[in-house]
Design an enzyme around this catalytic site. Structure first.
Site, PDB file in Angstrom:
ATOM      1  N   ASP A  67      24.637  54.710 -36.719  1.00 16.80           N
ATOM      2  CA  ASP A  67      23.698  54.293 -37.765  1.00 16.80           C
ATOM      3  C   ASP A  67      22.412  53.721 -37.169  1.00 16.80           C
ATOM      4  O   ASP A  67      22.313  53.504 -35.959  1.00 16.80           O
ATOM      5  CB  ASP A  67      24.360  53.254 -38.694  1.00 16.80           C
ATOM      6  N   ASN A 137      32.868  42.483 -44.302  1.00 17.75           N
ATOM      7  CA  ASN A 137      33.354  42.985 -45.602  1.00 17.75           C
ATOM      8  C   ASN A 137      34.166  44.272 -45.449  1.00 17.75           C
ATOM      9  O   ASN A 137      34.447  44.945 -46.437  1.00 17.75           O
ATOM     10  CB  ASN A 137      32.175  43.210 -46.561  1.00 17.75           C
ATOM     11  N   HIS A 139      33.224  46.998 -43.721  1.00 15.39           N
ATOM     12  CA  HIS A 139      32.480  48.258 -43.576  1.00 15.39           C
ATOM     13  C   HIS A 139      32.643  48.823 -42.162  1.00 15.39           C
ATOM     14  O   HIS A 139      32.889  48.104 -41.208  1.00 15.39           O
ATOM     15  CB  HIS A 139      31.002  48.105 -43.961  1.00 15.39           C
ATOM     16  N   GLU A 144      29.385  50.705 -46.914  1.00 14.33           N
ATOM     17  CA  GLU A 144      29.702  49.458 -47.597  1.00 14.33           C
ATOM     18  C   GLU A 144      30.837  49.665 -48.607  1.00 14.33           C
ATOM     19  O   GLU A 144      31.175  50.802 -48.950  1.00 14.33           O
ATOM     20  CB  GLU A 144      28.441  48.950 -48.312  1.00 14.33           C
TER      21      GLU A 144
END
Ligand code: GLP
Length: 247
Positions: A67, A137, A139, A144
């Site tokens: 990414d 979280n 990811h 996400e």
């Protein structure tokens, strides 16, 4: 798939670096899926040391990063391009530039860039090893909570929690980009082998959910249950209380 507690960051990072190194030794034209973030820094340090000590030819190795932040130039100190230069490509400057791939976060047409990147990954064929960190979280890459398992490389909006978590690398929260170009979950799953690392108390909740055995779109890393060749290594602080469970 099982979460393995390797006790500490050093040993897990060194193990992962050895696996990347062995992969290249076995197959000089290997494809490596690379990740960024604080978790990976020691992996690259050990990897660079192994490459240097053994004078390894990496000219045929192809690398694909997961990414990149939208809006940051390649030379921005917090761009993932720059991160990779700092931790790997400047340290061992024998990779072939045209074989090193990171999405271009400041491309004029971001959707076209995401599509180009996905095509590049597909045409090149599956990564021999994909290394992964995990967000607080749950990811992976920048996929996400709620991301479809069919997702491909695309422009994504970062959640408040990711922006907050990643603000530690920027001067303040306002400077954290709000979007990124990220490989999708299906892109990540196309790798032949996946090694996920997580260190520290802040990752414990995500790893506990990952170890629960329940695939849940709100914890994107649980998509890894669908992959036949995944290893998950944590340090003591990130280890779930209920260790030893096969999922
Ligand atoms: C970032 C990256 C992920 C990374 C994760 C954890 O947002 N997009 O690829 O694995 O969050 O980062 P860190 O290792 O700094 O905790």
């Amino acid at each position: 798939m099982k979460v393995i507690n390797l006790g500490n960051r050093h040993d897990a990072s060194f193990y992962t670096a050895c696996e990347l190194f062995n992969q290249i030794e076995r197959k000089p034209e290997s494809k490596l899926g690379l990740a960024t973030g604080g978790t990976m820094v020691d992996v690259y340090t050990h990897f660079v040391n192994l490459l240097k000590m053994n004078d390894v030819d990496v000219s045929k190795v192809e690398t694909f990063n997961l990414d990149e932040y939208v809006g940051l130039s390649q030379t921005h100190p917090e761009s993932y391009h720059q991160y990779m230069q700092n931790v790997l490509f400047d340290q061992y400057p024998f990779f072939t530039a045209s074989c090193v791939h990171v999405p271009v976060g400041d491309a004029e047409d971001l959707d076209a860039e995401a599509e180009r990147y996905e095509q590049l990954v597909q045409e090149s064929g599956p990564a021999d090893i994909q290394i992964l960190g995990i967000g607080e979280n749950g990811h992976i890459g920048f996929n996400e909570p709620g991301t479809s398992k069919k997702s491909k490389t695309r422009v994504v909006d970062l959640t408040e929690s990711t922006i907050r978590a990643n603000s530690r690398y920027f001067d303040n929260e306002d400077e954290v980009p709000k979007q990124a170009i990220s490989m999708g979950l299906s892109t990540i799953l196309s790798a032949k082998r996946i090694i996920l690392l997580a260190f520290g108390e802040k990752k414990k909740a995500a790893i506990t959910k990952l170890a629960s055995g329940v695939e849940d779109a709100d914890v994107p890393a649980t998509i890894l249950y669908e992959h036949p060749n995944v290893e998950i290594y944590v340090d003591d602080a990130a280890a779930p209380d209920d260790m030893g469970r096969e999922v």
